[in-house]
Design an enzyme around this catalytic site. Sequence first.
Site, PDB file in Angstrom:
ATOM      1  N   LYS A 101      60.398  30.679  49.234  1.00  0.00           N
ATOM      2  CA  LYS A 101      59.786  30.968  50.532  1.00  0.00           C
ATOM      3  C   LYS A 101      60.718  30.582  51.678  1.00  0.00           C
ATOM      4  CE  LYS A 101      55.164  30.345  48.581  1.00  0.00           C
ATOM      5  NZ  LYS A 101      54.033  29.419  48.386  1.00  0.00           N
ATOM      6  N   THR A 134      51.861  42.097  41.691  1.00  0.00           N
ATOM      7  CA  THR A 134      52.041  41.552  40.350  1.00  0.00           C
ATOM      8  C   THR A 134      52.681  40.164  40.446  1.00  0.00           C
ATOM      9  OG1 THR A 134      54.218  42.605  40.170  1.00  0.00           O
ATOM     10  CG2 THR A 134      52.316  43.850  39.334  1.00  0.00           C
ATOM     11  N   GLY A 136      49.124  45.964  39.995  1.00  0.00           N
ATOM     12  CA  GLY A 136      48.624  44.605  39.836  1.00  0.00           C
ATOM     13  C   GLY A 136      47.141  44.559  40.139  1.00  0.00           C
ATOM     14  N   PHE A 137      46.336  44.187  39.137  1.00  0.00           N
ATOM     15  CA  PHE A 137      44.883  44.152  39.343  1.00  0.00           C
ATOM     16  C   PHE A 137      44.306  42.832  38.840  1.00  0.00           C
ATOM     17  CE2 PHE A 137      40.639  46.522  39.173  1.00  0.00           C
ATOM     18  CZ  PHE A 137      40.609  46.713  40.539  1.00  0.00           C
TER      19      PHE A 137
END
Length: 333
Positions: free
Chosen positions: A223, A99, A9-10
């Site tokens: 969450k 990601t 993931g970038f």
Amino acid sequence: MLISLSLLGFGNVGRGVAQVLLEKKEWFRRKYGLEFRVVSISDSSATIWDESGIDLMEALEVKKTFGSLSYWGDEYSIYHLSPIDVARKVESDVFIDVTPANPEAYKWYMEAFRMGRHVVTSNKPPLVFHYVELIQEAAMRGVNYRFEATVMAGTPIITLLQESLLGDEVDSIEGVFNGTTTFILSEMEKGLTFDEALKKAQALGIAEANPDVDIKGFDAAYKATILHNVAFEPMSFKKVEIRGIDDVSPEDIKRAKAQGNVIRLVAKIEKKRVSVEPVEIPKTSPLAVYGTSNVAVIKSDLMGEIVLRGAGAGVKETASAVVSDIIKCVKRE
């Protein structure tokens, strides 16, 4: 101690992590005796892989200039690997996943564990739907699975529950865990309609183009389920009671305001029960946060009430949690 990292993931958070590793390189060496070497970086187009280490400054520049790692020049080999191939083939100490939310990511982690790698992630669905098998596999392999960034960004609620309240029995947790809904409700208090507030949030990058996961309460429910799993025991997401803010009207906001109250999307977590719904609360309540702030009120038998407030989103804040988790995975006591 040299630690090799594989970064999956970038986007904003991935680049934020790379920036922290780059800018604080000497500080990590002085404070912890750790030197980090990123041996692979993957975005949606390609994987750059070099066991001797990737130049993070150049990686950031390539991504900024071209928007894709696949446009990198001849200095590094460009591979087209699936995430599970990265977990299996790239030799690294820590597998980092930042990601977008993906339930299938649990398969990547299971493979990383089998290869003896620690896993650090900001990805929520694996923890919601595959918590037990992931925790058990990591324990069996003697590696760490850390996920501070999944709840409240860099505000350390997971660490507090896992490591700081070991003698306490948690009675309940109440919290506001979704900054997008708080922003929208705050703007409605200023006179905007729901649609106007949503469009403003989208224009500022606070809300996604498709905001359903936020406004219908699923993000907060993810969450809250993670916190239940950590504080109490694993719980099926199917049992979570969820109601979003999409039916909150300007009249509801005005009525609450006239009573000196505000409406917030509140998660309530007790053993074997989790709910997420818009709740009218006093402006003096710790849960009456504004903007994109998050807050949690933890009640336990020994400590009583603990209020934890902080940023619930943001690149630096999320990168803080990810990097802290990397250090926890490998730091010698």
